[in-house]
Design an enzyme around this catalytic site. Structure first.
Site, PDB file in Angstrom:
ATOM      1  N   LYS B 101      48.842  40.945   7.378  1.00  0.00           N
ATOM      2  CA  LYS B 101      48.919  40.080   6.196  1.00  0.00           C
ATOM      3  C   LYS B 101      48.038  40.566   5.050  1.00  0.00           C
ATOM      4  O   LYS B 101      48.353  40.378   3.887  1.00  0.00           O
ATOM      5  CB  LYS B 101      48.539  38.649   6.573  1.00  0.00           C
ATOM      6  CG  LYS B 101      49.518  37.972   7.534  1.00  0.00           C
ATOM      7  CD  LYS B 101      50.842  37.696   6.867  1.00  0.00           C
ATOM      8  CE  LYS B 101      51.775  36.875   7.758  1.00  0.00           C
ATOM      9  NZ  LYS B 101      53.125  36.771   7.148  1.00  0.00           N
ATOM     10  N   GLU B 123      50.411  29.454   1.358  1.00  0.00           N
ATOM     11  CA  GLU B 123      50.847  28.660   2.501  1.00  0.00           C
ATOM     12  C   GLU B 123      50.490  29.450   3.741  1.00  0.00           C
ATOM     13  O   GLU B 123      50.379  30.676   3.678  1.00  0.00           O
ATOM     14  CB  GLU B 123      52.361  28.418   2.443  1.00  0.00           C
ATOM     15  CG  GLU B 123      53.228  29.562   2.990  1.00  0.00           C
ATOM     16  CD  GLU B 123      53.132  30.849   2.180  1.00  0.00           C
ATOM     17  OE1 GLU B 123      52.798  30.765   0.993  1.00  0.00           O
ATOM     18  OE2 GLU B 123      53.402  31.933   2.741  1.00  0.00           O
ATOM     19  N   SER B 390      51.553  43.660  15.049  1.00  0.00           N
ATOM     20  CA  SER B 390      51.250  43.138  13.710  1.00  0.00           C
ATOM     21  C   SER B 390      49.920  42.414  13.620  1.00  0.00           C
ATOM     22  O   SER B 390      49.363  42.282  12.536  1.00  0.00           O
ATOM     23  CB  SER B 390      52.391  42.232  13.257  1.00  0.00           C
ATOM     24  OG  SER B 390      52.617  41.222  14.218  1.00  0.00           O
TER      25      SER B 390
END
Lengths: 275, 408
Positions: B101, B123, B390
Site C-alpha cells: 500500500k 478509506e 503483498s
C-alpha cells in the site's frame, strides 16, 4: 407535454416559485409513502422529488442514509418505488414526480426497461445523482424516447463551459447544489448561491431549482427570491422520522405548509425574476 | 531510473481512454460537485508524471523510505515440499509499514503536496492502507483522517492504534454493512465537503477516473522490479503470476508490466469466504455482475434490484463488493483469469508458508499462496511461478488465533 414543463409554465405565469419536497420512497414505511405524497401536495408542494433507496447513497448525509436503510429494511426497491408512484397517480394526475437516486438499481433493471416502467407509472423526470451527462447518453436517450426528462445537478465547483454542456443534456429543470457537501449540510450562503444562479441563468432557459441546506421557512424564503424551485429534502425527512409513523403525515404537512407560507410572502413581484 | 513513465504496454491498448474507460468498465460516476476536482487531479497527475523533479523525488522516497527494490525470494523449501513448480515470492511484506500500500500513498501524498493540499483522507479495510496513509501524512506534515468501518475497527485494533500513534484521526463508520465499502462512501462524503483543501488518497485501483490508472501507475513498480528480477534469477519469464484481488491494486501492480508477455499467465485470486455456493464470499469477478459503484463501472456483488450485497472474507482487505475496473476488463478480454479460494484454503497456505519458510504472510496474500500451491502441482517441476506476497501477517495473528479458539 411533460408535467414538469406544464407546471413550471403555470408557475411562471402566476409569478410563483415551485416548492419541491423530497421524500425517500418507503420511509418510514411503504404504506405511508402515498399518503405522505398527497399530504405534501395539499400543503402546497408543486413538484415532488421521490428518492429511490440505495444501499450506498454516497452523496447523501446521515438523515437520508438512515431513510434509505429504513426503506430497504422494509423491502423497498426500484420496482416497488414505481408501484408507489403509480398508486399516487390514481388520485393525482397533475403533480410532477421526479425520481432521485443512484444509477446501479436503474442499470440492474436495464435503462430501456426502466424508462418504460417509469413512464407507465407516471414518473416525469429522473435525477441520477452519480451519473454525470458524460456517462448518461444511454439512459438520457431512453428517458427522452418516453417523454421523461433527465434532470442534472450543477455544483458550486462546475466551471462555466461545463454548465452549458450539462444544461444542453438536461430537461425539465436543472438542480443547483447550493453548497459543497452532502444532503442535509449546514452553512448555506444565500448571497453566493444567488450569484451562481444568476450566472447559470445566462447559460440556459431551463428553470433552476436550488437544494441542499434549505431547512426552514426563512432559508426557503431567501432562496425563493432568485430560484425557480426550492428543494427541501433532509429537513423534511428528519421531521417525518422524528414524528414517528403515527404522526408522520401530519408532520410533513405542517413543515410543507410552513415553507409554502414563507416562500409566498418572501419577495415582492419586482424582486423575483420576470420569467 | 525514472519511476513511472515506462511505455504503457501495447496489450493495455493505452487504456484507460481519455474518459477513464477500460472497455465498457471504469469511467467517472460521481455527483457533480466532484467532477471538476477529479478533472483537476487528472490534469495535475498527468503533468507531474512528466516532471523529472517529481519522478526523482518519488524514486528517492521509494528507495530510501519505502525500502525498494523489494527482494524476489525463491521459496525453495516450500516449492520442494509442494513437489511442483519453482515459486518465487515478491516480498512487498518487507516494505516500510509491511504491505504494498505504501507504494501508492507515497506517490499520492507527493502529489497532494504539489497541489497545495493540507489535508489527506483515506478509506481502509484491513487498516494497511490507513496506516500507509497516516505514515506519509506524518512525514509530510499533512493532516490525516482515515475512515474505517466499525466492524473492521474491531477486528484490526492494532492497525487502528498504529494510525492514532501516527497522528491520524480514525473515524469509525457505522452506516450500511460497517466495512470497507461504507468507509469509501464516508470518505467520498468528506471529500465533497472539504474539496478545497483535501486530497483523497484512494487505496486501490477502483474509484472514479483517474484513480484506477493513477494507483496502478504507482503500484507498477512491483511488476517492473519482478520482471527484471526473475530474468536475472532464471533467465526467463515466469509461466504464471499470482496475486490476491480485493480492489486489486497489488495484482494490477504485478500484472501490468507483463501484459505484453502473452506467455505469462495472470491469475487473480478473490476471497471465496465460506464458499461461492454459500453466497457468503467476496468474489465479484467470480460470482458478480457488472454495475456502477464508487465512481466506476465494474463487476459487483449485488442483488436483483441492484442493491450492493454484504461481503464475507476472513481477510478484511478482500472484504469489498467491487473490484478495480481494469480487472473487469482483463477478465472480459481473457488476458487474466480470476479464481477464488476459501477462508479455509487461505489459512492452510498461511500456516504452510509460515512453517516452511519462516515468513508470516497477510491473510490477503495467503489467498494468492493457496492458488499457487495448486498451480505449482499442475505446472510440475519445470514450472516457474511468481506470487505477490503483498503484505505481512502480523496484523492477522489475532484473527488466526481467534479462529483456532486461542485467546491472546
Amino acid at each position: 407535454m411533460n408535467r414538469i414543463d406544464r407546471r413550471f409554465e403555470t408557475l411562471r405565469a402566476a409569478g410563483r416559485r415551485a416548492l419541491v419536497p423530497y421524500l425517500t420512497a418507503g420511509d418510514p414505511d411503504p404504506a405511508l409513502t402515498v399518503p405522505l405524497l398527497h399530504a405534501v401536495v395539499e400543503a402546497g408542494a408543486d413538484l415532488i422529488e421521490l428518492g429511490v433507496p440505495f444501499s450506498d447513497p454516497m452523496a447523501d448525509g446521515p438523515v437520508i442514509q438512515a431513510a434509505c436503510e429504513r426503506a430497504l429494511g422494509r423491502g423497498m426497491s426500484l420496482r416497488r418505488t414505481l408501484e408507489l408512484v403509480a398508486r399516487f397517480r390514481e388520485d393525482d394526475a397533475a403533480t410532477p414526480v421526479v425520481l432521485m437516486g443512484y444509477l446501479n438499481p436503474i442499470e440492474a433493471m436495464g435503462c430501456e426497461a426502466f424508462a418504460a416502467a417509469a413512464a407507465e407509472a407516471g414518473v416525469d423526470g429522473v435525477l441520477t445523482v452519480d451519473m454525470p451527462p458524460e456517462e448518461g447518453e444511454a439512459l438520457g436517450a431512453a428517458l427522452r424516447a418516453r417523454g421523461l426528462h433527465p434532470v442534472y445537478l450543477l455544483a458550486p465547483t462546475t466551471p462555466s463551459d461545463r454548465i452549458r454542456r450539462i444544461c444542453d443534456a438536461a430537461g425539465g429543470f436543472v438542480y443547483y447544489v447550493s453548497l459543497k457537501g452532502v444532503t442535509g449540510s449546514d452553512a448555506l450562503d444565500t448571497e453566493a448561491v444567488a450569484r451562481r444562479v444568476a450566472a447559470i441563468r445566462r447559460q440556459t432557459t431551463l428553470p433552476i431549482g436550488v437544494g441542499f441546506g434549505i431547512r426552514d421557512g426563512a432559508s426557503a424564503a431567501r432562496v425563493a427570491c432568485f430560484a425557480d424551485a426550492v428543494i427541501v429534502g433532509s429537513a423534511l425527512v428528519r421531521r417525518v422520522a422524528e414524528a414517528g409513523p403515527q404522526r408522520a403525515v401530519a408532520a410533513a404537512r405542517a413543515l410543507v405548509a410552513e415553507l409554502r407560507a414563507a416562500m409566498d410572502g418572501a419577495c415582492v413581484q419586482g424582486e423575483a425574476r420576470a420569467g | 531510473m525514472a519511476s513511472i513513465p515506462d511505455p504503457v504496454p501495447a496489450a493495455a491498448g493505452g487504456l484507460p481512454d481519455a474518459r477513464g474507460h477500460f472497455g465498457r468498465f471504469g469511467g467517472r460516476f460521481v455527483a457533480e460537485t466532484l467532477m471538476a476536482p477529479l478533472e483537476a487531479l487528472t490534469e495535475a497527475y498527468e503533468r507531474h508524471l512528466r516532471d523529472p523533479a517529481f519522478l526523482s523525488e518519488l524514486d528517492r522516497d521509494l528507495a530510501h523510505y519505502v525500502g525498494r527494490p523489494t527482494p524476489l525470494y525463491h521459496a525453495e523449501r516450500w516449492s520442494r515440499r509442494l513437489g511442483g513448480a519453482r515459486i518465487y515470492l515478491k516480498r512487498e511484506d518487507l516494505t516500510h509499514t509491511g504491505a504494498h500500500k505504501i507504494n501508492n500513498t507515497v506517490g499520492q501524498a507527493l502529489l497532494a503536496r504539489r497541489m497545495g493540499k493540507t489535508r489527506v483522507i483515506a478509506e481502509t479495510g484491513a487498516g494497511q492502507h490507513g496506516v500507509a496513509t497516516a505514515t506519509v501524512a506524518a512525514r509530510l506534515g499533512l493532516r490525516c483522517v482515515v475512515y474505517m468501518g466499525e466492524v473492521d475497527v474491531e477486528r484490526q485494533a492494532i492497525n487502528v492504534y498504529r494510525m492514532r500513534l501516527l497522528g491520524a484521526e480514525v473515524v469509525p463508520v457505522r452506516s450500511g454493512s460497517r466495512t470497507l465499502k461504507d468507509a469509501l462512501n464516508e470518505a467520498l462524503r468528506d471529500w465533497v465537503t472539504h474539496v478545497d483543501d483535501t486530497f483523497y488518497i484512494i487505496g486501490t485501483v477502483a474509484g472514479p477516473h483517474p484513480y484506477p490508472a493513477m494507483v496502478r501507475d504507482f503500484q507498477c513498480v512491483i511488476g517492473r522490479e519482478a520482471r527484471r528480477q526473475i530474468l536475472e534469477a532464471e533467465g526467463r519469464l515466469p509461466d504464471a503470476l499470482v496475486a490476491c484481488v480485493g480492489g486489486g491494486s497489488n495484482a494490477i501492480g504485478l500484472f501490468h508490466p507483463f501484459l505484453d508477455d502473452r506467455e505469462v499467465a495472470l491469475w487473480g485470486v478473490e476471497g471465496a469466504g465460506e464458499g461461492i455456493g454459500t453466497g457468503r464470499h467476496a468474489a465479484p469477478l467470480s460470482a458478480g455482475r457488472p454495475g456502477v459503484l464508487h465512481g466506476n463501472r465494474t463487476y459487483l456483488m449485488q442483488d436483483a434490484d441492484g442493491q450492493i450485497l454484504e461481503t464475507h472474507s476472513i481477510s478484511a482487505g478482500l472484504d469489498y463488493p467491487g473490484v478495480g475496473p481494469e480487472h473487469a476488463w482483463l477478465k472480459e478480454s481473457g488476458r487474466a483469469r480470476y479464481v477464488a479460494v476459501t477462508d479455509e484454503e487461505a489459512l492452510e497456505a498461511f500456516h504452510d508458508l509460515t512453517r516452511t519458510e519462516g515468513i508470516l504472510p497477510a491473510l490477503e496474500s495467503s489467498h494468492a499462496l493457496a492458488w499457487a500451491m495448486r498451480l505449482a502441482r499442475e505446472l510440475g517441476p519445470d514450472g516457474l511461478i511468481v506470487v505477490n506476497l503483498s503484505g505481512r501477517g502480523d496484523k492477522d495473528v489475532h484473527t488466526v488465533a481467534r479462529r483456532e479458539g486461542i485467546t491472546l
